[in-house]
Design a protein around this motif. Structure first.
Motif, short mmCIF file in Angstrom:
data_model
loop_
_atom_site.label_atom_id
_atom_site.label_comp_id
_atom_site.label_asym_id
_atom_site.label_seq_id
_atom_site.Cartn_x
_atom_site.Cartn_y
_atom_site.Cartn_z
N PRO A 77 -7.97 11.89 -1.37
CA PRO A 77 -6.77 12.44 -2.18
C PRO A 77 -7.50 13.27 -3.33
N ALA A 107 -1.30 5.67 2.91
CA ALA A 107 -1.24 4.35 2.79
C ALA A 107 -1.53 3.71 4.16
N SER A 115 -1.27 5.24 -7.88
CA SER A 115 -1.74 5.10 -6.76
C SER A 115 -2.89 5.62 -6.31
N LEU A 116 -3.77 5.00 -5.22
CA LEU A 116 -5.00 5.69 -4.97
C LEU A 116 -4.85 6.73 -4.13
N PHE A 117 -3.72 6.74 -3.34
CA PHE A 117 -3.50 7.82 -2.45
C PHE A 117 -2.71 8.96 -2.91
N ALA A 151 0.91 -1.16 -0.18
CA ALA A 151 -0.06 -0.02 -0.06
C ALA A 151 0.87 1.19 -0.09
N PHE A 152 2.03 1.31 0.69
CA PHE A 152 3.02 2.44 0.88
C PHE A 152 3.71 2.62 -0.38
#
Lengths: 308, 308, 308, 308
Positions: free
Chosen positions: D271, D236, C306-308, C251-252
């Motif tokens: 986000p 994340a 990335s979703l973040f 995830a990171f």
């Protein structure tokens, strides 16, 4: 030491004294065959290495050995495998009950000792792997020790155990995944449950284990059942681990090597003296017979039997 | 029983026999004050309840009691608190070493028994809370038992322990979060480490614990140090839990209640006979003195002292 | 978004860049059928919800799905059981790997989530209990999703898994002892291992999971495979728990819901965009494909996915 | 995206809808300073990266940040230590709550992630070790982010935390015993509790964390608070571990990175859009605000904000 007739009268008195505790316990109910046993029954028997037998209560009513059977299986496996057994099972107390499984994980499939379930399953694997008919071999061994051809395994209990044995199956498969079970798991469990289903009464049980109080020699026929050293070892293991998670408290209060089973039996070894067995089906939260604990602790106190 | 002079010569012989094992162990190195002790030293002493004292090796060289001190603290706390002590600490073996902390979590801050660190910290809390000067009270108690005014706590060891005591601080704060530590944690730890830093030799140690082999009565002055029942109880606890994660194996091989410490000392109680102490600084992986274990097990075997 | 041909050329470039990592991993060796796969192979495929398919490397070489199959089983079980599924399995990350068994113990047979082994075994039990021929139903489901009738389960892998499945048997019997497995354990395990043995290539796998990136609708035939809500949920679970004990790190670093298997496959879902699959047999210590991780993380970074 | 005034009216409507849930939760009572907060209060605020701020309810009532403060501390420590931080704390979800301590034991003092207590204590140690006055530095950082000089730490809460901090002290000493705490434990805990006692309202909190939704850049002054990559990373971590043992369920139901605190606050990052904060003091059994969870999940559903 008290006179023989004094012992019998002590036993009768203790039995009366303990009966009010019947209702403080609960009969094992994880299998129907055990749940149906009437709770208000009790017996105590004392067999001595010099041949005396004293009893009180229902001393010839048979009950299911359950975990007490682990003692017999252990002696058989020690005889068969010698010190190699201790590469497959440790001899340390097991601590918290919830550890049974995490401990196997942590110690790579080696059980803490041979009288917790995981350890007795390893012992069963040894017997299954070393005897062509391990269930019969087990019965033959007990019958010889008890000098009684009529001891048998209760089929209803056996089948009931098999049906409700998922947790023991989990232990066995986990150990097999670590390479510590040689035979097929269902066969090992069949032996294990058959052994647990052995039916004996207090008199037979007390007599059959006299060799542990007598340096390995069974008094009635002078047979060397196991080495003196192994008799010491079995007693040592029972002394730290025989009473489930109440082993420390039992050492504290009674001070004798002992093993209990959820059928309500407790057997305590008094080295150089004899064997005490008690039976009463209602159990405390640790799985030990309430009245059985009381009977043995009162008797040990009365006669000053604590090893400590 | 062997003749007195026979015992001394046995001890000397066993000492010679055990010395090749010096190099199989490793001196405790978690604090500098212990790490500096020379490994190739050993002693054994046997004190009997009828007043004999036999020794071999460096029996008047002082060492750090470390966990052996837990026995003295336990007796003091039992005397002070009576059965209430057992609401704050259990009496069951502790199982896997990694459990020390998870077990406290699981059992809500109640240690498994009084001779693991967590349990001895609760005992220290009892002493700190019930004595205005618990460190002095502890020394006074030991000096009276050993009949020797010169026993003291080694300040270098004490300060070194304090400095490296983070893990014990973690145990103490965890128990305090569950309400099982009454005094302030730093004060409790100060007592605990001071107690561990007590310095004694094998002769003193053997003499000072004779009451545990003698139903609570110290032979040299006939003082009832604790009740007969409590003497039994302490022996019971030592028998299931006194040798760290080798307690089962020690019961198996030696069959006596015993306590060891990472200073290299081991004390074993022989009920109705006396006390054996052995010391040698190099430890096995369980934290028990290699030579000490060997000396005591050979001696117990030689004299047939196993309780089982 | 990059142009289609740009994507293909990116994939080829990333593949070249990642090949030096072949030797940093190790092919799964717990069953012979997997251990024999040649390590120096890799593929990546990107399927988009608007119908594009881009590949590089051995994108039509089939591999064993292993744990990636858990995603398909989960969707089938969610469809069959609805929200009742969540009474039998949780949706929380599982933490330490050693917990698999102690956690089941602590939480009374309820697995932490459906993509760890215990959870997937519960899912298999649901399928076995709700389909008369669950193995076929599983294959039929995948074939329809992949629009390919030739997907099959590798019999050699299946039999090999069965033979080495003791640890999964332990999990299953433990859950059965808590009442969380309805069917017979051998049947449940047979389904589970059969499912794991499904053989697919990167192209097929990417295409077959597009519905998870497309609110439950499979683009090629507009079938609503699962509800929009359940598509979100599956992605949520994969995002916290899909990459074994490297889920947090994934995830990171990547920031996409993903699932990996010890056959060397990784699938990552990019909501509203498509599905990325990568395959290369050599695994890191967490059981994730070394080259697969590299390919997906480089691609996600290159395209800013990335979703973040 | 809805129109601004539409958002405000949605927030008001959701607030009304959620108020019946006040009584389903329980205000945190482990310290008196928190236990006295009136339960029937709630607020929600939405700050967007383009400068809008929408609120409903008591959006300028201050509350105790508690664990929400871990987000700020983490960003500060990442800025100070760079990637070295990840040698001292992992980034994996933590699994079962009971693991907090056994996990530290198993993984030798390295916490699972920086938003569980153990991890935030390591972060506090970093701040204490790298700032001459870490408490002030922390407040200065938050004030600059919130563009508000009046944010402060509540002294009553701070002192109350210090007094009831035994469990966190246990974690800190355990990590120190593994060498993973550099400063003195009391100083580290003082920073940690001071940080937890920070008092903010929903508006301030939403505004102050906008940089996490905006690639590290704080919109009101265009300051690059942290790197784009680190903003992703924080999101994340929050996404797998921010909501205690309900993190998986929150991902499942809401699908946004979020962090909650036992003061009743929850912050969720969207986000490229903005930050949602909700506050209501009554907590569910996981320690998450009942009304806060409801408000955020309804709002995220209404606007279709799930990342999945």
């Amino acid at each position: 030491m008290k006179q023989p007739h004094a012992i019998t009268s002590i036993l009768q008195q203790l039995l009366q004294q303990s009966q009010p505790l019947y209702r403080e316990g609960k009969v094992a109910n994880y299998i129907p065959a055990l749940a149906n046993v009437a709770p208000e029954q009790a017996a105590i028997a004392v067999a001595t290495i010099d041949g005396q037998l004293h009893t009180a209560g229902a001393a010839d009513t048979a009950f299911s050995l359950q975990s007490v059977s682990k003692v017999f299986g252990l002696v058989m496996a020690m005889n068969r495998l010698g010190d190699d057994l201790w590469h497959r099972v440790n001899m340390e107390p097991s601590g918290l009950p919830f550890n049974s499984i995490v401990q196997l994980e942590w110690e790579k499939g080696i059980p803490r000792n041979p009288v917790i379930n995981a350890g007795a399953i390893v012992v069963s694997d040894v017997l299954v792997s070393h005897y062509s008919a391990s269930k019969n071999a087990f019965l033959t061994f007990i019958r010889r020790l008890a000098n009684n051809e009529h001891i048998y395994a209760d089929q209803a209990v056996y089948l009931s155990e098999l049906e409700h044995g998922n947790r023991n199956a989990a232990l066995a498969y986990l150990m097999k995944s670590f390479g510590n079970i040689e035979a097929e798991v269902p066969q090992v469990l069949a032996h294990y449950f058959h052994q647990c289903a052995t039916s004996m009464n207090c008199q037979q049980l007390a007599t059959s284990l006299l060799f542990l109080a007598n340096r390995g020699v069974q008094p009635h026929n002078n047979e060397q059942v196991c080495s003196r050293r192994d008799a010491h070892r079995v007693n040592a293991i029972l002394s730290t681990s025989g009473m489930y998670d109440q082993s420390g408290e039992f050492a504290f209060k009674v001070g004798l090597p002992a093993k209990s089973g959820v059928g309500g039996a407790i057997v305590a070894i008094v080295p150089q003296f004899g064997v005490i067995t008690a039976w009463s089906p209602a159990l405390n939260k640790f799985g030990n017979s309430v009245v059985g604990m009381k009977l043995i602790s009162l008797f040990a106190e009365e006669l000053g039997l604590s090893l400590f």
